[in-house]
Write an enzyme that holds these catalytic residues in place. Sequence first.
Site, PDB file in Angstrom:
ATOM      1  N   GLU A   1      -4.665   7.744  -3.068  1.00 11.18           N
ATOM      2  CA  GLU A   1      -5.117   6.473  -2.490  1.00 11.18           C
ATOM      3  C   GLU A   1      -5.387   5.436  -3.585  1.00 11.18           C
ATOM      4  O   GLU A   1      -5.243   4.234  -3.359  1.00 11.18           O
ATOM      5  CB  GLU A   1      -6.366   6.722  -1.630  1.00 11.18           C
ATOM      6  CG  GLU A   1      -6.754   5.578  -0.714  1.00 11.18           C
ATOM      7  CD  GLU A   1      -5.759   5.311   0.423  1.00 11.18           C
ATOM      8  OE1 GLU A   1      -4.768   6.051   0.556  1.00 11.18           O
ATOM      9  OE2 GLU A   1      -5.973   4.337   1.153  1.00 11.18           O
TER      10      GLU A   1
ATOM     11  N   HIS B   1       0.837  -1.202   0.000  1.00 12.80           N
ATOM     12  CA  HIS B   1       0.000   0.000   0.000  1.00 12.80           C
ATOM     13  C   HIS B   1       0.876   1.257   0.000  1.00 12.80           C
ATOM     14  O   HIS B   1       0.757   2.113  -0.888  1.00 12.80           O
ATOM     15  CB  HIS B   1      -0.917  -0.028   1.234  1.00 12.80           C
ATOM     16  CG  HIS B   1      -1.813   1.163   1.348  1.00 12.80           C
ATOM     17  ND1 HIS B   1      -3.126   1.126   0.972  1.00 12.80           N
ATOM     18  CD2 HIS B   1      -1.582   2.424   1.779  1.00 12.80           C
ATOM     19  CE1 HIS B   1      -3.670   2.317   1.164  1.00 12.80           C
ATOM     20  NE2 HIS B   1      -2.752   3.131   1.664  1.00 12.80           N
ATOM     21  N   GLU B   2       1.772   1.334   0.978  1.00 14.31           N
ATOM     22  CA  GLU B   2       2.632   2.527   1.057  1.00 14.31           C
ATOM     23  C   GLU B   2       3.566   2.578  -0.158  1.00 14.31           C
ATOM     24  O   GLU B   2       3.896   3.659  -0.640  1.00 14.31           O
ATOM     25  CB  GLU B   2       3.426   2.549   2.366  1.00 14.31           C
ATOM     26  CG  GLU B   2       2.560   2.564   3.640  1.00 14.31           C
ATOM     27  CD  GLU B   2       1.480   3.643   3.659  1.00 14.31           C
ATOM     28  OE1 GLU B   2       1.677   4.706   3.045  1.00 14.31           O
ATOM     29  OE2 GLU B   2       0.422   3.394   4.274  1.00 14.31           O
TER      30      GLU B   2
HETATM   31 ZN    ZN Z   1      -3.067   5.204   1.773  1.00 12.39          ZN
END
Ligand code: ZN
Length: 503
Positions: free
Chosen positions: A296, A266-267
């Site tokens: 995001e 995710h990061e």
């Molecule tokens: Zn995020």
Amino acid sequence: MSAADTAYDALLAHARETSLLGSTSALLAWDQETYMPRGAGEVRSQQMALLAQLQHERATDSRVDAWLATCEADPHLAQDGDRLANVRGLRRDYERATKLPARLVSELAELESKAQQEWADARSRSNYRRFQPWLERMIALQQQKADCLKKPGQSRWDALADLYEPGMNAKDLRTLFAPLREHLVALRRKLGAGKAPDESFSRVMIEEPKQEAFVRAVVAAMGFDFQRGRIDRSAHPFCTGTGGDVRLTTRFHKDNVLDSLGSTMHEGGHGLYEQGLETKNFGTPLGEAVSLGIHESQSRLWENHVGRSAAFWKWCWPLAQQHLGAACQGYTAESVFRTANVVQPSLIRVEADEATYDLHVMVRFEIEQTLIDGQLGASNLPERWNELYREYLGLQVPDDKNGCLQDVHWSCGRFGYFPTYTLGNLYAAQFAATADQALGGLSQLLERGQFETLREWLRRYVHVHGRRDTPAELCQRVTGKPLSSDAFLAHLDRKLTAVYQIA
Ligand code: ZN
């Protein structure tokens, strides 16, 4: 050089220096969460306050307004796309910075820092009533902030949400969210009749150094450039920095390697976006991310559309075996793929799976609108929260810690922020579906570990453009369609009915 050229150069030079200050304070904030000794808190908060003050002075400098006006009066401006995008972006930033009186800015900064500490304290005691007066003060100041920012026809909530996702408003979100909620609730029921995957792999004990070597290898394969970035540890994973220096953090649980992998991918997705921005545009709107929702989308795409796919696990399984060793015995790529896709309604948003996550967001979206417009008093927050968890997720909330005190956002003044998480999920699915078509099938690429093809596609169509487009324009340009929940729901239906073996 024309007067407009001179003004434009001065404007950009000024913006770049302001961004240098901003990136310096981001680095100090990163240090605070990773390596700063505990005793340095006092001097660090003074350093941060000074940098924030300097940035605010620069952002509201009246010369910026004059330079912008000269550029805007230039009849040739419309023919230069880059310049137009930078002038438009910097105008937006200037208006936003100058609309808030300095007194309100400092009052908010002070309350944010205090309320966050009070929130942490109330949360550890699971006692909402301790936090309630602080939330009441925060709501009052956010209402004042919204009144300063709001344009004609905008609600207070819309004015706050626009800070995070330009152009977003509650009316459009309700239209987007209503069918999504209905479908997700129905999907959750449908999966209940299927065959739930074995979850034991996510509980196998694996030492941290092994997990770390494994997740680093995955992020390197994604194409994260370690010459221009680092991965460290923090309690809550995050990504900060830009262009030449991107800092990711992650976390490790000895008994949950899938959580470490998901957090790091995710990061890593956020990091690839930052590294994909053009270095030459640093400090100008063309060198910055479009919005939180689009940011995001990049993290969710790598975390969910790549990291939770069967094709990814075909590629990843030998790598997992190499790094995690005996822990992998008795499991297969196929079984771990299914484990990574378990759907289980839970009380905590940050631990939610792909199919129930957005229901957590919708609860917050419902509530914060009524808090900001005054329909819901802070004293009734826990009751309303618990009621919506019963309705949306079918869960009984046992206490405030697992209920309305779980998220930091409202304590530090972030109202209108939560929906960007769901927008990220929807953008991610729409981008992934478009990439799948354009690249002749993502699965074939992922099972061979050819991540660079996807990464370069994202770079070409999303990253390098910075803030050239609004989020809505970007979505239309990349996918040929306005944002909807269609691609996201099709993706979940296809994958989860297979995982749960529903015909
Ligand atoms: Zn995020």
